[in-house]
Design a protein around this motif. Structure first.
Motif, PDB file in Angstrom:
ATOM      1  N   ALA A 367       0.807  -1.219   0.000  1.00  0.00           N
ATOM      2  CA  ALA A 367       0.000   0.000   0.000  1.00  0.00           C
ATOM      3  C   ALA A 367       0.840   1.269   0.000  1.00  0.00           C
ATOM      4  N   GLY A 368       2.003   1.227   0.672  1.00  0.00           N
ATOM      5  CA  GLY A 368       2.820   2.437   0.761  1.00  0.00           C
ATOM      6  C   GLY A 368       3.534   2.773  -0.518  1.00  0.00           C
ATOM      7  N   CYS A 369       4.040   1.763  -1.205  1.00  0.00           N
ATOM      8  CA  CYS A 369       4.754   1.968  -2.465  1.00  0.00           C
ATOM      9  C   CYS A 369       4.688   0.676  -3.254  1.00  0.00           C
ATOM     10  N   ALA A 370       4.195   0.746  -4.466  1.00  0.00           N
ATOM     11  CA  ALA A 370       4.118  -0.441  -5.309  1.00  0.00           C
ATOM     12  C   ALA A 370       5.478  -0.686  -5.939  1.00  0.00           C
ATOM     13  N   VAL A 371       6.109  -1.798  -5.590  1.00  0.00           N
ATOM     14  CA  VAL A 371       7.401  -2.184  -6.164  1.00  0.00           C
ATOM     15  C   VAL A 371       7.190  -3.474  -6.945  1.00  0.00           C
ATOM     16  N   ALA A 422      13.635  11.282  -1.313  1.00  0.00           N
ATOM     17  CA  ALA A 422      14.179  11.184   0.044  1.00  0.00           C
ATOM     18  C   ALA A 422      14.114   9.744   0.555  1.00  0.00           C
ATOM     19  N   ALA A 423      13.056   9.022   0.212  1.00  0.00           N
ATOM     20  CA  ALA A 423      12.923   7.632   0.646  1.00  0.00           C
ATOM     21  C   ALA A 423      13.979   6.751  -0.016  1.00  0.00           C
ATOM     22  N   VAL A 424      14.266   7.011  -1.277  1.00  0.00           N
ATOM     23  CA  VAL A 424      15.292   6.233  -1.980  1.00  0.00           C
ATOM     24  C   VAL A 424      16.669   6.502  -1.379  1.00  0.00           C
ATOM     25  N   GLN A 461       7.015   0.626   4.530  1.00  0.00           N
ATOM     26  CA  GLN A 461       6.955   1.104   5.905  1.00  0.00           C
ATOM     27  C   GLN A 461       7.246   2.598   5.996  1.00  0.00           C
ATOM     28  N   ARG A 462       8.187   3.059   5.192  1.00  0.00           N
ATOM     29  CA  ARG A 462       8.571   4.471   5.268  1.00  0.00           C
ATOM     30  C   ARG A 462       7.507   5.394   4.682  1.00  0.00           C
ATOM     31  N   LEU A 463       6.832   4.940   3.634  1.00  0.00           N
ATOM     32  CA  LEU A 463       5.933   5.832   2.894  1.00  0.00           C
ATOM     33  C   LEU A 463       4.455   5.623   3.208  1.00  0.00           C
TER      34      LEU A 463
END
Length: 598
Positions: A367-371, A422-424, A461-463
């Protein structure tokens, strides 16, 4: 006591795509506006895009005179200008080392064209996306030194090039970095690092963190031009007209999806005027290849010209864009433009295949980031595919192409309010990445294939909280609501006055109705074309792009058939109909809702 929220626009609490229609920013048109008529609407558009009322006058006709800062406010800007001036005086060999995308190509072209115009000896180097990857490499910089380069200027890259720049210094090569990507606390070993997103940047300069690299390259040209003038460089030669470079600045700014706020609005507004004069034969040839027969608008830069320049770096020869944008040979320009047009067609086919595959994995994405990742995916199209996933899923998306050697290249796109760059960088600091960087809306990375799962978990988790906050009150933002006959050329002209539109300054969305669907049919690549008629005599053509097989598309097709035909409200971007000309307008439809209350 707080006021209740405004009523949904046209009473639409749940559209056919399941969302309410709300006034953008919660600001109802006519609430506290000055002026009358068209000025009411213009001021409403400015307010809902967060503009300061004190800026309304200069927003209406953005000029460099009103928006251009003193380049010296940026850290290292004067150092960079002085080193370039020294290189000119010494007749040194200068190489512009650019990224392989449009921002990199236009940034390189700005500096190459400017430096050549003042007598500089300058060439270019664009790394191959597949063989060398993003940013400066130690091998390439050392090789440039060995080939005779005295000074290298990296553009749209270099902020994270620690190893490469250290190797360059050891080899005796001076390097200036001109970039806009996120910087960490540590900075690479360069003669100068010109980047508004340095953590140690002064507040006035940091306020320009939304500039693309091409904007920073132009500011460096301004600083250098001013320095050369004080040094008497133009006593025996004509000074160049810097405004002639604004077509390149506009192209790079829009294509890199930089926020069209502040100085960027002036860059694009004035750059479009320069582009219309067709002084850069490369851009003129590219416009012809893209079959643009009228004066360009901001959308053309992002959807017609930008993808063609990008195609060279994605699936062809990396330096085709720079060569096109710097040539003075009409025959060469026409040949390169034709090749870029061909490569763009090839890119679209590859992109569709990867998009289809990525979409199949997207349902299981976090949900936070689709990878999503796949073997054999072409690294040249993953950024575009990430953008498609982001649009479909409504959250940040990273698409990763796994290589045969066990490493993987990834490209990500984000949503407003979620800082992906920033997350990367944080993932890199955690040891999850081999390399990575970017800005709020886009990022690139290299990762070991066996760490992709851990990367996905870290980013989720971060996003997750930021994504939840950014999407908590999902709605379709509306700027104006009119009766069917109100969708006319006069409305289009007023709306265009508040342009140019793009990232951070969204194109106005207009709601209108009620309409009957007179005709609905699938055209082209899964698009839906509609003919709409209102009870007041208003008629308009509407296009619902990529909705031929969606639930919204099915409902719209059903609304035009049978005895129970239902009236609808529509929402989207109204523009002049380029095919019929004159005062005819059409609607690019984003959403629709039943208008009969059932």
């Amino acid at each position: 006591m707080s006021l209740p929220p405004p009523r949904p626009v046209l009473g639409v609490a749940a559209s056919l795509s399941g969302q309410p229609w709300a006034w953008r920013g919660g600001i109802v048109p006519g609430d506290g506006l000055d002026g009358r008529g068209a000025d009411d609407l213009l001021q409403h558009l400015f307010r809902t895009r967060g503009a300061d009322p004190a800026d309304f006058a200069r927003l209406k006709s953005p000029t460099l005179r009103d928006w251009l800062p003193d380049p010296s406010i940026f850290a290292d800007m004067d150092v960079a200008a002085e080193r370039l001036a020294l290189a000119l005086r010494r007749d040194e060999a200068i190489v512009i080392y650019g990224d392989y995308d449009v921002d990199g190509a236009t940034s390189a072209a700005v500096l190459i064209r400017y430096l050549r115009s003042v007598g500089g000896k300058v060439g270019h180097y664009i790394p191959d996306r597949l063989l060398e990857g993003y940013g400066p490499s130690a091998g390439a910089l050392v090789a440039l030194k060995q080939a005779g380069a005295d000074l290298v200027v990296t553009v749209d890259c270099g902020t994270q090039g620690f190893e490469a720049l250290s190797a360059a210094k050891l080899a005796g090569l001076d390097v200036i970095v001109v970039d806009h990507h996120k910087a960490g606390t540590a900075l690479p070993d360069a003669i100068a690092l010109v980047n508004p997103n340095r953590l140690d940047e002064a507040a006035k300069a940091a306020a320009h963190g939304h500039l693309a690299a091409v904007g920073m390259a132009f500011l460096l040209a301004v600083a250098l031009n001013r320095l050369l003038r004080t040094q008497g460089w133009f006593a025996s030669r004509e000074a160049p007209n810097l405004l002639d470079l604004l077509d390149l600045v506009a192209l790079g700014t829009v294509a890199d999806v930089a926020a069209l706020q502040g100085l960027n609005r002036a860059f694009v507004t004035q750059g479009l005027k320069v582009m219309a004069r067709r002084g850069n034969i490369g851009i003129a040839a590219l416009s012809d290849a893209a079959r643009l027969s009228r004066a360009p608008i901001a959308r053309d830069l992002g959807f017609a010209l930008g993808p063609r320049v990008n195609a060279g770096g994605r699936v062809g020869q990396a330096d085709l864009g720079v060569r096109l944008l710097t040539t003075h040979d009409a025959g060469e320009a026409a040949g390169i433009a034709a090749e870029l047009d061909r490569l763009n067609q090839e890119r679209r086919g590859i992109e569709q295949d990867v998009t289809d595959a990525a979409m199949r994995f997207a349902g299981d994405a976090a949900a936070g980031c689709a990878v999503v990742a796949g073997d054999g995916w072409h690294p040249g199209v993953i950024g575009i595919v990430a953008s498609r996933l982001k649009e479909r899923l409504g959250r940040p998306a990273i698409v990763i192409a796994i290589q045969e050697d066990g490493t993987a290249k990834g490209s990500g796109r984000s949503i407003t309010g979620v800082d992906l760059g920033a997350a990367v960088l944080a993932a890199k600091d955690e040891g999850l990445l081999i390399a990575g960087g970017g800005h709020a809306m886009a990022a690139g990375l290299t990762v070991a294939a066996d760490k992709i799962a851990a990367l996905a978990e870290f980013l989720d988790q971060r996003l997750a909280a930021a994504v939840t906050q950014a999407t908590a009150h999902r709605h379709l933002a509306i700027d104006a609501a009119v009766a069917p006959r109100g969708l006319n050329a006069g409305l289009v002209d007023v709306l265009e006055t508040a342009g140019p539109y793009g990232q951070g300054w969204p194109a106005p969305r207009v709601a209108a109705g009620p309409f009957q669907v007179v005709d609905a049919r699938i055209v082209g690549e899964n698009h839906l074309r509609l003919q709409l008629a209102g009870p007041d005599g208003g008629r308009i053509k509407a296009m619902a792009w990529r909705h031929g097989d969606s639930e919204l598309g099915a409902a719209l097709q059903g609304a035009g058939h049978g005895a129970g035909r239902r009236p609808i409200h529509v929402a989207g971007r109204v523009k002049r109909d380029e095919w019929t000309g004159g005062d005819a307008v059409e609607l690019e439809l984003d959403d629709a809702a039943w208008a009969d209350g059932r």
